[in-house]
Design an enzyme around this catalytic site. Structure first.
Site, mmCIF file in Angstrom:
data_model
loop_
_atom_site.group_PDB
_atom_site.id
_atom_site.type_symbol
_atom_site.label_atom_id
_atom_site.label_comp_id
_atom_site.label_asym_id
_atom_site.label_seq_id
_atom_site.Cartn_x
_atom_site.Cartn_y
_atom_site.Cartn_z
ATOM 1 N N SER A 29 0.870 -1.169 0.000
ATOM 2 C CA SER A 29 0.000 0.000 0.000
ATOM 3 C C SER A 29 0.911 1.224 0.000
ATOM 4 C CB SER A 29 -0.904 -0.008 1.233
ATOM 5 O OG SER A 29 -1.887 0.991 1.091
ATOM 6 N N GLU A 30 0.698 2.150 -0.935
ATOM 7 C CA GLU A 30 1.696 3.203 -1.169
ATOM 8 C C GLU A 30 1.845 4.187 -0.011
ATOM 9 O OE1 GLU A 30 -0.932 2.607 -3.105
ATOM 10 O OE2 GLU A 30 -1.909 4.443 -3.798
ATOM 11 N N ASN A 31 0.943 4.147 0.969
ATOM 12 C CA ASN A 31 1.150 5.004 2.134
ATOM 13 C C ASN A 31 2.193 4.445 3.095
ATOM 14 O OD1 ASN A 31 -0.861 3.004 2.653
ATOM 15 N ND2 ASN A 31 -1.347 4.035 4.554
ATOM 16 N N GLY A 32 2.754 3.253 2.766
ATOM 17 C CA GLY A 32 3.878 2.791 3.565
ATOM 18 C C GLY A 32 3.714 1.455 4.264
ATOM 19 N N SER B 56 8.482 4.041 -0.189
ATOM 20 C CA SER B 56 7.351 3.374 -0.838
ATOM 21 C C SER B 56 7.404 3.564 -2.355
ATOM 22 C CB SER B 56 6.040 3.940 -0.289
ATOM 23 O OG SER B 56 4.948 3.329 -0.912
#
Lengths: 218, 233
Positions: free
Chosen positions: A46-49, A88
């Site tokens: 998930s690109e938020n980390g 990320s």
């Protein structure tokens, strides 16, 4: 019968391979996680980390400090890790993430994708979509073949502002599976009960029939 | 040990003025500097340019500054979930620059690392690349993007020590570490501030060198934007 959203997700899940790191976009792509074959191991980024994202938490176990890119509360699985946003996108741009699955408003026969802006309407932003499509080695688009009035969304050229150029490799719609080839869309599979003729009718861009067009199997 | 502690939020924000550019950590409402935002609301500074992945919701996060019309320009990657934002944007009161999320993160990291600009493939061939230099590397086109320049950076961590060392929790890490040291002054607020020597140096996520001021925040609300759960079996 054309596929429903779960059907599209189920067909896309067949594209996942053992050892893949996968980024899932919002909407139909999120449903793909429900159809992973038991015999393979994949991890969701998930690109938020978050890498190693798990299902939603049990009621009462939500943590405000643990969400996905859709801002939904989530859990992590064994082997998960957290990292900052620059790291990320290093995973994404550096092609360490193997597969990106995302939705689209339009796709062109050269692999251009539009999914972030409709002129004249409120623009919410591209989020991580431009980074994802610009870099991913393998991009599968989950989308409806036509809009509600029957107008094709698989076009010669996108009419909406682009998210990325020459990047989409494969499309799974309610009607079939199509690849992007040098001369247009290539039809590979049709949804159960959908005819080749129906796919041709619903596709505005140039459509070439693959060598052995067959019906999807589940 | 170089002590970075300030005793309260008002001292932490000393020097913040109207017309400044601010970097703010957080993703949605997760890991946002709640105390610094509350203090900005109290200070009523105006004409701010805010760089943050999102713009909060109507009654929380940066939405609180929007409500008081303190923000002149918003630089973000995704700005949904906020009606007042939409109203100000459509009426032209608020200037909005939307940029790809990875580019936003890297422009902060570049500022932190002293790199003035970098090439990224994100956005090439789209309207966000218009007017920017393009260059081919390894057969693929890239866009030149600049490092951010900001006056203050407001970031939120889970734990910190007197020396400004920081540890983050879960996905509340997000943009916070890359914004540390990316502005002239970085202000870190933490849920728990401990004496130097208490945190294991092996476990530090951000070194205190990137932080000018640190304080222990109060009354964290940590609002959840989308509460998604599954039933207990």
């Amino acid at each position: 019968m054309a596929l429903d959203k779960n059907g599209i997700a189920q067909r896309i899940a067949q594209e996942l391979k053992n050892g893949y790191y996968v980024n899932l976009g919002i909407g139909i792509p999120t449903l793909v996680a429900n159809f992973i074959p038991k015999e393979i191991n994949v991890e969701f980024q998930s690109e938020n980390g978050v890498l190693g994202m798990g299902p939603f938490p049990f009621e009462g176990e939500e943590d405000a400090d643990l969400i996905n890119a859709g801002k939904q509360t989530i859990t992590t699985l064994k082997g998960a890790s957290f990292f900052d946003s620059a790291t990320s996108f290093a995973m994404i741009r550096g092609k360490h993430v193997n597969l990106t699955i995302l939705g689209a408003m339009e796709v062109s026969q050269t692999g251009d994708i539009a999914n972030w802006k409709i002129p004249g309407k409120m623009v919410k932003g591209m989020g991580g979509a431009m980074d994802l499509v610009a870099s991913a080695e393998n991009i599968i688009v989950a989308m409806m073949h036509t809009n509600r009035t029957g107008i094709s969304k698989l076009l010669k050229k996108c009419s909406l502002p682009l998210t990325g150029v020459n990047c989409v490799k494969k499309i799974v719609s309610e009607l079939g599976v199509l690849d992007i080839g040098p001369n247009g869309f290539i039809l590979r599979e049709t949804a159960p009960g959908v005819s080749i003729e129906e796919v041709i009718q619903a596709t505005e861009g140039d459509l070439i029939l693959g060598d052995e067009v067959h019906e999807m199997s589940f | 040990m170089i002590d970075k502690t300030v005793s309260n939020v008002s001292l932490a924000l000393k020097g913040v003025k109207s017309n400044m550019t601010l970097l703010l950590g957080g993703f949605g409402l997760c890991g946002i500097p709640e105390n610094a935002i509350a203090e900005l609301v109290r200070l009523k500074t105006t004409n701010l340019s805010c760089i943050s992945n999102n713009a909060g919701v109507d009654d929380f996060g940066l939405g609180l500054l929007l409500k008081q019309k303190q923000i002149k320009k918003m630089i973000a990657s995704y700005v949904g979930e906020n009606e007042e934002f939409e109203r100000q944007m459509l009426s032209g009161e608020l200037e909005v620059e939307l940029i790809p999320q990875g580019t936003l993160a890297e422009r902060a990291r570049a500022a932190q690392a002293g790199i003035p600009a970098f090439f990224t493939p994100a956005g090439f061939g789209t309207e966000i690349a218009e007017g920017k230099e393009g260059r081919e590397f390894n057969g693929k086109m890239h866009v030149l993007e600049n490092a951010f320049k900001a006056d203050f950076g407001f970031i939120k961590a889970w734990k910190g020590d007197q020396a400004g060392n920081l540890i983050f929790k879960g996905s509340a890490r997000n943009f916070n570490p890359v914004m540390c040291g990316a502005a002239k002054i970085t202000v870190a607020e933490v849920e728990e501030l401990v004496p130097a020597g208490t945190l294991d140096p092996n476990e530090i996520h951000v070194s205190g060198i990137f932080v000018q001021r640190i304080f222990e925040g109060t009354d964290y609300e940590k609002r959840i934007e989308q509460r998604t759960v599954r039933p207990k079996i």
